[in-house]
Design a protein around this motif. Structure first.
Motif, PDB file in Angstrom:
ATOM      1  N   THR A  96       0.831  -1.206   0.000  1.00 47.10           N
ATOM      2  CA  THR A  96       0.000   0.000   0.000  1.00 47.10           C
ATOM      3  C   THR A  96       0.863   1.253   0.000  1.00 47.10           C
ATOM      4  O   THR A  96       0.575   2.229  -0.708  1.00 47.10           O
ATOM      5  N   SER A 226     -13.983   8.396  -4.307  1.00 44.53           N
ATOM      6  CA  SER A 226     -14.320   6.972  -4.225  1.00 44.53           C
ATOM      7  C   SER A 226     -13.765   6.193  -5.412  1.00 44.53           C
ATOM      8  O   SER A 226     -13.229   5.091  -5.247  1.00 44.53           O
ATOM      9  N   SER A 228     -11.193   7.020  -7.296  1.00 44.56           N
ATOM     10  CA  SER A 228      -9.731   6.973  -7.151  1.00 44.56           C
ATOM     11  C   SER A 228      -9.332   5.918  -6.120  1.00 44.56           C
ATOM     12  O   SER A 228      -8.401   5.130  -6.352  1.00 44.56           O
ATOM     13  N   ALA A 229     -10.036   5.899  -4.993  1.00 43.56           N
ATOM     14  CA  ALA A 229      -9.745   4.925  -3.939  1.00 43.56           C
ATOM     15  C   ALA A 229      -9.973   3.500  -4.431  1.00 43.56           C
ATOM     16  O   ALA A 229      -9.215   2.580  -4.096  1.00 43.56           O
TER      17      ALA A 229
END
Length: 247
Positions: A96, A226, A228-229
């Motif tokens: 991540t 949202s 992009s996430a």
């Protein structure tokens, strides 16, 4: 994460990639600015000397979808091809952190291009007869521009994580941008009101209209963040899968 971001930023400026992206961005911005804010006003049409930059920026969102692959096509594909991705695939570093570090480097390049782009509204504010721009509206418009650009970057990063070929990553990114642009235009004009309504609700480019009007809406902000996430999550999952399966 920040070490990865710094490394990617250095790569952009130690190679022609960063300069090419900024050059293309500024060239297209200048052409749009000339056609909308200068040529139109010269012939007595358009905005008649109004310090109005919303239309230019809105047109730029279309082209932005096609130039973001310049930055994103190599972000993971190059490392996968050269096998240098093994450095983080075999280390305890968080995937991540790697993904976000690379993504933030792309966003930093976008911000740099946007700061340089400010020269055009500044010219309008200084040289047009209507006086200064509305700084509040201009800020909202640039926030919207950044959000839609961040979404295109996220899509491009995900596509790059799925292949080891920069060319394939670029072509697929261009194809996705074309589908978004053409598909939305076709679906929103189709006869069925239901299809048109659904298309309008997911239309990435149409969502920018609120920002172009100087309106800060929760729905488009949530939509872009949202999306992009989602693509960041999918990128992390794709890299994690390679870490544990080797494919």
């Amino acid at each position: 994460m920040w070490a990865v971001c710094k490394k990617e930023m250095q790569n952009y400026f130690y190679s022609p990639v960063g300069y090419v992206f900024i050059a293309i961005f500024m060239l297209i911005s200048a052409m749009i600015f000339f056609n909308i804010n200068l040529t139109a006003n010269t012939y007595g049409t358009g905005y008649s000397g109004q310090a109005e930059y919303a239309t230019s920026l809105q047109n730029m969102t279309i082209y932005l979808s096609f130039i973001t692959p310049v930055l994103t096509m190599r972000i993971f594909a190059e490392e996968r091809k050269n096998k240098t991705d093994q450095l983080y695939l075999t280390s305890p570093i968080s995937i991540t952190s790697v993904v976000l570090g690379k993504y933030f480097a792309c966003l930093a390049m976008l911000v740099i291009a946007m700061v340089l782009n400010l020269i055009f509204p500044i010219m309008l504010a200084v040289y047009t007869s209507s006086g200064a721009l509305s700084l509040a509206m201009l800020f909202v418009q640039y926030v919207g521009f950044f959000l839609i650009g961040a979404t295109f970057m996220a899509i491009g990063v995900f596509i790059s994580s799925m292949t080891e070929s920069q060319v394939v990553a670029a072509v697929v990114s261009f194809a996705v941008a074309f589908i978004i642009w053409l598909g939305n235009s076709v679906l929103t004009n189709i006869g069925s009101s239901i299809v048109s309504a659904i298309a309008s609700s997911i239309n990435m480019l149409a969502r920018y209209q609120n920002f172009a009007d100087g309106i800060v809406g929760f729905a488009p902000i949530f939509y872009y963040i949202s999306l992009s996430a989602l693509f960041m999550f999918l990128t992390v999952r794709a890299i994690e899968r390679r870490r544990w399966t080797g494919v």
